[in-house]
Structure formats: C-alpha cells, structure tokens
Design a protein around this motif. Structure first.
Motif: not given
Length: 291
Positions: A165-171, A178-183, A196-202, A224-229
């Motif tokens: 959810s947070t990666t879909g928001k503005d900074q 700069r990065a997000a990791v979700a288990f 929804w789309r990730p704004q930072i690499p996830l 759907r987002f191969p360059r970001m996820i």
C-alpha cells in the motif's frame, strides 16, 4: 520478474529438521534491547505512536529500514516485554549490516492486541498503517544519525500488505524511500485495483504453499509490473517461512485465509529462510549502492 527456488528435494526427517532449525536460529542469543521512541502517524488525527529503534554504533548517518509487523503484533508471546523472535532476529541482522531499524507499533497505542482472528471492520486498517509508515519515515528523516535519502520498507504479512500500500503512494515529505520488501503479503486488493502501481522497486517473498496469503495474486501482480516488482517464490514454503526456528503448525479461526476456512499453516522452511535472508540483503545493497 518471477523467480522460484527449490527449497527441498525430499521430505525432511525430524532430526534433520531440528538440526537445520538450530543452524538458522538467531546468531545473537541475547539481542540488544531497542530504544523506545515516540512519533506521530501521518493519519488525519496525527495519532501518537510508539516505535522500537535499533541502531549501529557510531554517529552515522546510516541508511534506515522501517519494519512493519504482522497481524499478531510486535511482541513475543513468551516474553511480552520483548519483540518477537522474528523481529529481533531481523533487527540484529540488519544492524550488523549497518542499518538503523525502526519498528512502528501500530497496535499498542490504539489498544489492539492482534488482528489475525478479527473480521472487519478492523480498528487498524492497511491504509492507516500506510500513514504510520509515512510518519515513521518523517521521524527518521529528522534524526541526525539517519540518512534521509536512504530509507527502505520491510514488512511481514499484514505489514507486508501495508508495504505494498505504501509503495503505491508518493514519497513521504523530507525522505526518500528507495526500496521495499514484503514477506507473504496479501496481493489481491492491489491486483483488483487498476489505479495501484508501485512507485519504488518492490520485492515480494512468498511460499508457493502459503494457504493464508496465497502466492497466485502476487504472481499476477509481478507479471503486471515486471520492471518494478521482483517476486521470489519458494516451493514447499508456507506462511512465516523466515521465522528463526518455528516448526510448521496449523492455525485455526483466522479471519481471512485463501480457502475461506480460517485454517492455515505457518512455520520455518530453513532453505527458504536462508535464501530470503540473502535476497533482502541483495535488494537493500542494490538500492543503496552498497558493495
């Protein structure tokens, strides 16, 4: 990008599993006690929150990780005065790598113990936890020992969903994540949201046998987002596979599960845990330009 690891090629016997879990136990038996800090959520009420801060020795400034707990909260069921073994283990590991680590407590200040068996409306939503993460980022950015241009998000289960959810928001103002990791997050809501789309690499780390938050919606989201996820999937692993030393066991009466029965399995998969530790280090090092 979707990657799959082979976690085991044959059933693991009891003795072998015990040995593997012992190897994967926390490297430091008595973890340092984190400092208790206070800051405000970025929600409309500016809710006062408590956080638990681990930091390396020295003045810094250091890169920092905002770590979001799952639906059972931050604390150990054995010793409620301490963070859970998983949180403590990850904090110690990241501090040794030179990161400040802040665990916001989204539950305690709001009078909530756990959400795992609580159906909606829930008193603490993913959206509210997104605001908590933003408040944590703003607080970290003001600390002299933190580099505000080098922040990252890390979360587990409900906390992992909050990371998405947070990666879909503005900074957050004054900070750069700069990065997000979700288990093992829940990916369905984001797959269903065309905006929804990730704004930072996830990076998403999940077990193929997860019957609490299933892998398939996360696979589709990564496609759907191969360059970001970057989706890293571990065959044979269930929910909570990165726990330091937890036998796989069955939970019941959960509010939301893949099958709708309220039943799911959780516990350590030693090889998946080992590979996930490497993956997290790789993603953070890459994000912060570290060798």
């Amino acid at each position: 990008m979707v990657r799959r690891f082979t976690t085991r090629s044959a059933p693991v016997g009891a003795a072998a599993l015990a040995s593997a879990l012992a190897v994967q136990a926390p490297a430091i038996a008595a973890a340092q006690q984190p400092a208790r800090v206070e800051f405000r959520s970025a929600d409309t009420a500016g809710t006062p929150l408590t956080g638990y801060l681990y930091r390396p020795a020295g003045p810094g400034p250091f890169p920092a990780v905002i770590a979001l707990h799952g639906c059972s909260g931050l604390f150990s069921t054995v010793d409620p005065a301490r963070l859970s073994e998983r949180h403590d283990d990850w904090a110690e590991r990241l501090v040794r790598q030179g990161y400040v680590v802040l665990f916001p407590d989204s539950f305690g200040p709001r009078g909530v113990d756990s959400l795992c068996r609580l159906r909606g409306p829930r008193p603490v939503t993913v959206g509210r936890r997104t605001r908590d993460a933003e408040g944590a980022a703003a607080w970290l950015a003001r600390q002299p020992f933190v580099d505000p241009g080098r922040l990252a998000l890390l979360g587990w289960s409900h906390g992992g969903t909050s990371v998405l959810s947070t990666t879909g928001k503005d900074q957050p103002r004054g900070a750069v994540v700069r990065a997000a990791v979700a288990f093992y997050p829940g990916c369905r809501r984001f797959l269903a949201d065309p905006n929804w789309r990730p704004q930072i690499p996830l990076t998403i780390l999940i077990g193929s046998d997860d019957d609490w938050t299933p892998a398939e919606p996360c696979r589709q989201l990564a496609q759907r987002f191969p360059r970001m996820i970057d989706l890293v999937e571990f065959p044979g692993a269930v929910h909570g596979f990165d726990a330091p030393a937890q036998r796989v066991h069955r939970l019941t009466d959960l509010a939301y599960t893949a099958s709708g029965t309220g039943t799911a399995y959780v516990g350590t998969e030693p090889q998946a845990r080992k590979e996930a530790i490497k993956a997290v280090k790789l993603q953070l090092d890459r994000a912060f330009g570290r060798p």
